[in-house]
Scaffold this motif. Structure first.
Motif, PDB file in Angstrom:
ATOM      1  N   SER A 121       0.842  -1.192   0.000  1.00 22.81           N
ATOM      2  CA  SER A 121       0.000   0.000   0.000  1.00 22.81           C
ATOM      3  C   SER A 121       0.876   1.242   0.000  1.00 22.81           C
ATOM      4  CB  SER A 121      -0.908   0.012   1.231  1.00 22.81           C
ATOM      5  OG  SER A 121      -1.541   1.259   1.374  1.00 22.81           O
ATOM      6  N   THR A 140      -8.720  -2.865  -4.191  1.00 16.16           N
ATOM      7  CA  THR A 140      -7.739  -3.824  -3.674  1.00 16.16           C
ATOM      8  C   THR A 140      -7.725  -5.073  -4.539  1.00 16.16           C
ATOM      9  OG1 THR A 140      -7.903  -3.017  -1.401  1.00 16.16           O
ATOM     10  CG2 THR A 140      -7.163  -5.291  -1.698  1.00 16.16           C
ATOM     11  N   ASN A 188      -4.365  -1.043  -4.016  1.00 13.05           N
ATOM     12  CA  ASN A 188      -3.712  -1.799  -2.952  1.00 13.05           C
ATOM     13  C   ASN A 188      -3.541  -3.227  -3.461  1.00 13.05           C
ATOM     14  OD1 ASN A 188      -4.275   0.483  -1.114  1.00 13.05           O
ATOM     15  ND2 ASN A 188      -6.385  -0.302  -1.165  1.00 13.05           N
ATOM     16  N   TYR A 238     -10.631  -7.065   4.161  1.00 11.88           N
ATOM     17  CA  TYR A 238     -10.115  -6.190   3.105  1.00 11.88           C
ATOM     18  C   TYR A 238     -11.074  -6.003   1.936  1.00 11.88           C
ATOM     19  CZ  TYR A 238      -5.553  -6.350   5.386  1.00 11.88           C
ATOM     20  OH  TYR A 238      -4.523  -6.226   6.283  1.00 11.88           O
TER      21      TYR A 238
END
Length: 573
Positions: free
Chosen positions: A106, A123, A161, A208
């Motif tokens: 990240s 992500t 990410n 996440y």
């Protein structure tokens, strides 16, 4: 209830994983004498990539086996010491106590899911080595992590990410065995979550909420292919996105373009052959039917799709080859990982917007339209390319093909507003929570109109996938047949309420509708009463005749709420 945002959900696991005891199966180390030996003319068709330095442990000079757990841990810890963008987390322990590591990249220099969910970037999650005898994806994950850590991937971390799980099955990787230490196939355990490894992966999804998922594997090159076709497989890579019941059309469209389109373009630019993923029956030597990856809601690919992630399976040519063509195999996976991240970075705004809209659409569909409970692949014909095992000549095989791109409905039902579970079904509630599904409990008794599942039949059976088998263990199930009946139900305080106005509604449907082999009913997570019948004789004035009268059939402790109802609820923590 509204829950469309990307929020962190903390879930209490229904058991303490470190205290579980799993039956072990016999494990063996990698044995190069068992590798399939291609003839030289075939070997020449798969040259190593030029001008590429992968720099991971398996490529150390004179190394004849693969990266060990200890070598992997040292490698990623060394990377983390020199990189400002990498944080390493232990997300769980394997059944034999090995660390399951998650590499978090990240630009904000944190591994915190709370921070990543709020940094305005999608992500990407890359998972390798679910199967321990498929080493190339794990090595590619390390190579790609190295490239990211050393800043060689441009500015992608300013727009996405990246999460990398290089070894999802540490025990299998260490012993070079496909399945987990207890014999269960990890890649069929993502709905039932019966193992610590699958629960660790589920926690990553919950915390996440990845927008894009790549599940990396290797496929068998010889074996049954030589037995059935006299040929070995030739494609460098086989690719398939999530293909299961009730996926949002918007998600399927995005998986096809730009993601599949981007990976295919990368392969072709780099001279790598590719195909849709397919396999064939391992047990029936006469069956030459080719099947795409399955449509059951059990694999990581399909469960990630039901979690509303862009989701792909990538399999490279490798199982059975040992270290033959290893650099080419690793590079194939490396390019796919790199491409998935680049495409995600390029389309970061669309990923976030589409994800938000998909979650909103799913939640607002509660009580509307129909769902597919059970489906079948569509039979087709397709021509594939193979290599003659004795002559190395290219051959074409015109095969019967079962397509997962078009699912034929077998059982359809109306989409309920919610499911209801009896107070006895605490185990099912715990499993739903472990998946990240919100569950509520009823606090005031009342009557409601519901649909009940009347159990018409049950039979002991064995779970199968498109290869004819799944894993060494954990394949027993109960195949049920149910009938849907309307009734009024006296809801006592303590009944559980699973609303479908939540983004994981389609995942809840996969778990709770009883007829599939991965359902909670089929696998004993929801209590299953027995079917009983008896014969009675009846007399009439005219004659005596034998008639069969069926005793009232048992009912599952699971109900469908098909109409809106004002029910007092409290969230189950």
């Amino acid at each position: 209830m509204k829950c469309f945002s990307r929020t962190v959900v903390s879930v209490l696991l229904p058991c303490v994983l470190s205290g579980l005891v799993f039956p072990s199966v016999s494990l063996a180390k990698y044995d190069p004498t068992k590798d399939y030996q291609e003839i030289p003319a075939i070997v020449k068709q798969f040259p190593a990539p030029s001008l590429i330095e992968l720099g991971t442990p398996a490529f150390d000079k004179d190394k004849t086996d693969f990266t060990s757990q200890q070598e992997m841990e040292k490698f990623i810890n060394d990377l983390s010491k020199t990189s400002g963008t990498l944080r390493v987390k232990q997300i769980g322990l394997s059944q034999q106590g090995k660390s399951i590591s998650l590499l978090v990249f990240s630009g904000s220099q944190t591994a915190s899911p709370e921070v990543l969910l709020k940094n305005g970037k999608p992500t990407v999650l890359i998972i390798a080595l679910q199967h321990g005898n498929e080493p190339a994806p794990g090595e590619a994950a390390l190579a790609y992590a190295k490239s990211l850590a050393e800043g060689k991937e441009g500015d992608v971390l300013t727009r996405v990410n990246v999460l990398i799980m290089p070894r999802a099955n540490p025990d299998g990787a260490e012993s070079f065995s496909r399945d987990l230490a207890n014999g269960i196939n990890l890649n069929r355990d993502h709905l039932l979550l019966s193992t610590p490894e699958s629960r660790a992966i589920a926690q990553v999804f919950i915390q996440y909420q990845p927008d894009v998922v790549l599940d990396s594997h290797e496929y068998s090159v010889a074996g049954r292919w030589v037995e059935k076709f006299g040929a070995v497989q030739r494609y460098d890579a086989m690719l398939q996105q999530a293909t299961t019941n009730n996926l949002p059309a918007r998600l399927t469209k995005m998986m096809d373009k730009p993601f599949r389109e981007g990976i295919v373009s990368t392969f072709e630019t780099n001279g790598l052959s590719h195909s849709w993923y397919y396999t064939t029956d391992k047990l029936d030597k006469q069956d030459k039917t080719l099947s795409m990856g399955g449509i059951e809601a059990d694999t990581l690919r399909n469960i990630a799709g039901l979690r509303n992630s862009v989701s792909f399976l990538l399999e490279n040519r490798g199982v059975g080859l040992g270290k033959a063509h290893f650099a080419r195999r690793v590079y194939t996976q490396f390019l796919a990982m790199q491409t998935m991240v680049k495409v995600s970075a390029k389309n970061s705004a669309d990923l976030l917007n589409n994800g938000q809209e998909i979650r909103h659409d799913i939640a607002t569909q509660a009580g509307q339209g129909a769902i597919v409970v059970k489906g079948e692949m569509t039979p087709e014909k397709r021509t594939i390319s193979m290599i003659d095992a004795k002559t190395a000549d290219g051959i074409k095989v015109n095969a019967d093909w079962r397509s997962a791109l078009s699912i034929m409905p077998v059982i359809t039902r109306t989409r309920p507003y919610a499911y209801l579970l009896a107070p006895t079904e605490k185990k099912a509630v715990q499993n739903l929570q472990a998946l990240g599904i919100e569950v509520y409990q009823i606090v005031q008794p009342q009557k409601v109109k519901v649909q009940q599942y009347t159990l018409a039949d049950r039979n002991e059976s064995t779970k199968k996938d498109v290869t004819g088998s799944i894993g060494q263990k954990g394949n027993q199930m109960i195949q049920v047949t149910t009938r849907i009946d309307d009734r009024e139900l006296d809801l006592s305080a303590g009944y559980y309420y699973i609303p479908l106005n939540q983004p994981l509604a389609n995942l809840a449907i996969a778990a709770l509708e009883p007829e599939t082999q991965s359902s909670f009913v089929a696998n004993g997570i929801i209590s299953l009463p027995k079917v009983k019948t008896e014969k009675k004789k009846a007399k009439t004035k005219a004659k005596t005749q034998a008639t069969n009268a069926e005793v009232a059939l048992p009912v599952l402790p699971l109900y469908r709420l098909t109409e809106r109802a004002d029910i007092s609820l409290v969230l189950v923590e």
